[in-house]
Write a protein that holds these residues in place. Structure first.
Motif, PDB file in Angstrom:
ATOM      1  N   THR A  62       0.824  -1.194   0.000  1.00 30.32           N
ATOM      2  CA  THR A  62       0.000   0.000   0.000  1.00 30.32           C
ATOM      3  C   THR A  62       0.864   1.253   0.000  1.00 30.32           C
ATOM      4  OG1 THR A  62      -1.540  -1.280   1.318  1.00 30.32           O
ATOM      5  CG2 THR A  62      -1.963   1.059   1.126  1.00 30.32           C
ATOM      6  N   GLY A  63       0.699   2.094  -1.021  1.00 30.72           N
ATOM      7  CA  GLY A  63       1.416   3.362  -1.068  1.00 30.72           C
ATOM      8  C   GLY A  63       2.857   3.284  -1.522  1.00 30.72           C
ATOM      9  N   ASN A  64       3.404   2.112  -1.636  1.00 31.23           N
ATOM     10  CA  ASN A  64       4.786   1.971  -2.078  1.00 31.23           C
ATOM     11  C   ASN A  64       4.836   1.722  -3.584  1.00 31.23           C
ATOM     12  OD1 ASN A  64       6.020   2.288   0.451  1.00 31.23           O
ATOM     13  ND2 ASN A  64       5.618   0.155   0.960  1.00 31.23           N
ATOM     14  N   GLY A  87      -1.473  -3.272 -10.029  1.00 29.41           N
ATOM     15  CA  GLY A  87      -1.094  -2.005 -10.635  1.00 29.41           C
ATOM     16  C   GLY A  87       0.406  -1.743 -10.650  1.00 29.41           C
ATOM     17  N   TYR A  88       1.205  -2.783 -10.443  1.00 28.71           N
ATOM     18  CA  TYR A  88       2.659  -2.604 -10.438  1.00 28.71           C
ATOM     19  C   TYR A  88       3.175  -2.256 -11.828  1.00 28.71           C
ATOM     20  CZ  TYR A  88       2.416  -5.076  -5.919  1.00 28.71           C
ATOM     21  OH  TYR A  88       2.125  -5.462  -4.638  1.00 28.71           O
ATOM     22  N   ASN A 110      14.210   3.396 -13.682  1.00 33.79           N
ATOM     23  CA  ASN A 110      15.338   3.385 -12.759  1.00 33.79           C
ATOM     24  C   ASN A 110      14.912   2.672 -11.477  1.00 33.79           C
ATOM     25  OD1 ASN A 110      17.380   3.930 -10.921  1.00 33.79           O
ATOM     26  ND2 ASN A 110      17.484   6.106 -11.385  1.00 33.79           N
ATOM     27  N   PRO A 111      15.552   1.548 -11.122  1.00 36.37           N
ATOM     28  CA  PRO A 111      15.135   0.813  -9.930  1.00 36.37           C
ATOM     29  C   PRO A 111      15.252   1.632  -8.641  1.00 36.37           C
ATOM     30  CG  PRO A 111      17.197  -0.055 -10.793  1.00 36.37           C
ATOM     31  CD  PRO A 111      16.682   0.928 -11.795  1.00 36.37           C
ATOM     32  N   GLU A 112      16.066   2.639  -8.669  1.00 30.76           N
ATOM     33  CA  GLU A 112      16.252   3.508  -7.508  1.00 30.76           C
ATOM     34  C   GLU A 112      14.980   4.302  -7.178  1.00 30.76           C
ATOM     35  OE1 GLU A 112      20.385   5.568  -6.182  1.00 30.76           O
ATOM     36  OE2 GLU A 112      19.570   6.161  -8.127  1.00 30.76           O
ATOM     37  N   ASP A 113      14.091   4.456  -8.154  1.00 26.55           N
ATOM     38  CA  ASP A 113      12.851   5.205  -7.971  1.00 26.55           C
ATOM     39  C   ASP A 113      11.731   4.372  -7.351  1.00 26.55           C
ATOM     40  OD1 ASP A 113      14.106   7.378  -9.148  1.00 26.55           O
ATOM     41  OD2 ASP A 113      13.286   6.962 -11.143  1.00 26.55           O
ATOM     42  N   TYR A 114      12.021   3.108  -7.017  1.00 27.65           N
ATOM     43  CA  TYR A 114      10.993   2.194  -6.519  1.00 27.65           C
ATOM     44  C   TYR A 114      11.353   1.678  -5.126  1.00 27.65           C
ATOM     45  CZ  TYR A 114       9.102   2.469 -11.158  1.00 27.65           C
ATOM     46  OH  TYR A 114       8.550   2.951 -12.317  1.00 27.65           O
ATOM     47  N   ASP A 115      10.315   1.431  -4.330  1.00 25.50           N
ATOM     48  CA  ASP A 115      10.497   0.918  -2.975  1.00 25.50           C
ATOM     49  C   ASP A 115      10.797  -0.573  -2.965  1.00 25.50           C
ATOM     50  OD1 ASP A 115       9.784   3.442  -1.697  1.00 25.50           O
ATOM     51  OD2 ASP A 115       7.770   3.028  -2.442  1.00 25.50           O
ATOM     52  N   LEU A 116      10.272  -1.286  -3.952  1.00 24.87           N
ATOM     53  CA  LEU A 116      10.465  -2.732  -4.044  1.00 24.87           C
ATOM     54  C   LEU A 116      10.637  -3.108  -5.504  1.00 24.87           C
ATOM     55  CD1 LEU A 116      10.286  -5.620  -2.681  1.00 24.87           C
ATOM     56  CD2 LEU A 116       7.869  -5.581  -3.331  1.00 24.87           C
ATOM     57  N   ILE A 117      11.603  -3.985  -5.761  1.00 25.43           N
ATOM     58  CA  ILE A 117      11.795  -4.557  -7.088  1.00 25.43           C
ATOM     59  C   ILE A 117      11.424  -6.033  -6.983  1.00 25.43           C
ATOM     60  CG2 ILE A 117      13.421  -5.004  -8.978  1.00 25.43           C
ATOM     61  CD1 ILE A 117      13.041  -1.984  -8.295  1.00 25.43           C
TER      62      ILE A 117
END
Length: 157
Positions: free
Chosen positions: A2-4, A29-30, A68-75
């Motif tokens: 939620t929210g991440n 919605g990922y 950019n994976p750095e822009d995401y909370d979880l990969i």
């Protein structure tokens, strides 16, 4: 989550791993990012050579990712299992971007076995343990009985 912000990064030779990624996008919605391997992996001979590349950890070239994976909370990392290993394309992506991946989870698609070894290989390459791992077999993906298992990725904090 939620929210991440969640990014699903995957490689798919036959479409099985892609199907799982698309279901994660549809269900939660990922954002999804398909890693494109520039080496020809189609056909029986290239399938065999691809397994050899996976075992030997042969380098490959991939297209530049859009996200950019750095822009995401979880990969969430999705990979087929080739000879009990991750694919060369996923290895290349992770090796290139490992310093930008803070939190990750993994799913694998396998025909027989080797998913556990592939997950351990990913964790070793990234130098840390993933939040969770899901090992799917090809049959359950093809017959659509895997969907409920994806809830594993929904509430990672």
């Amino acid at each position: 989550m939620t929210g991440n912000k969640v990014l699903v990064v995957y490689y798919s030779r036959t479409g099985t791993t892609k199907k799982v990624s698309e279901k994660l996008k549809e269900s939660y919605g990922y954002t999804i990012e398909e890693i494109k391997d520039n080496k020809n992996r189609k056909g029986v001979i290239n399938y065999i050579l691809s397994g050899k590349d996976s075992i030997k950890k042969t380098d490959t070239n991939i297209d530049e990712p859009k996200y950019n994976p750095e822009d995401y909370d979880l990969i969430i990392i999705g990979t087929p299992v080739w000879a009990s290993n991750m694919t060369p394309a996923i290895r290349k992506y992770l090796d290139t971007y490992k310093d930008k991946i803070n939190k990750f989870a993994v799913y694998t698609c396998e025909k027989g076995s080797g998913g556990v070894k592939a997950v351990l290989g990913i964790e070793s390459l990234l130098g840390k343990k993933g939040e969770c791992a899901l090992i799917l077999n090809e049959k359950e993906v093809k017959d659509d009985s895997f969907s409920s298992k994806l809830s594993l990725f929904e509430n990672i904090e």
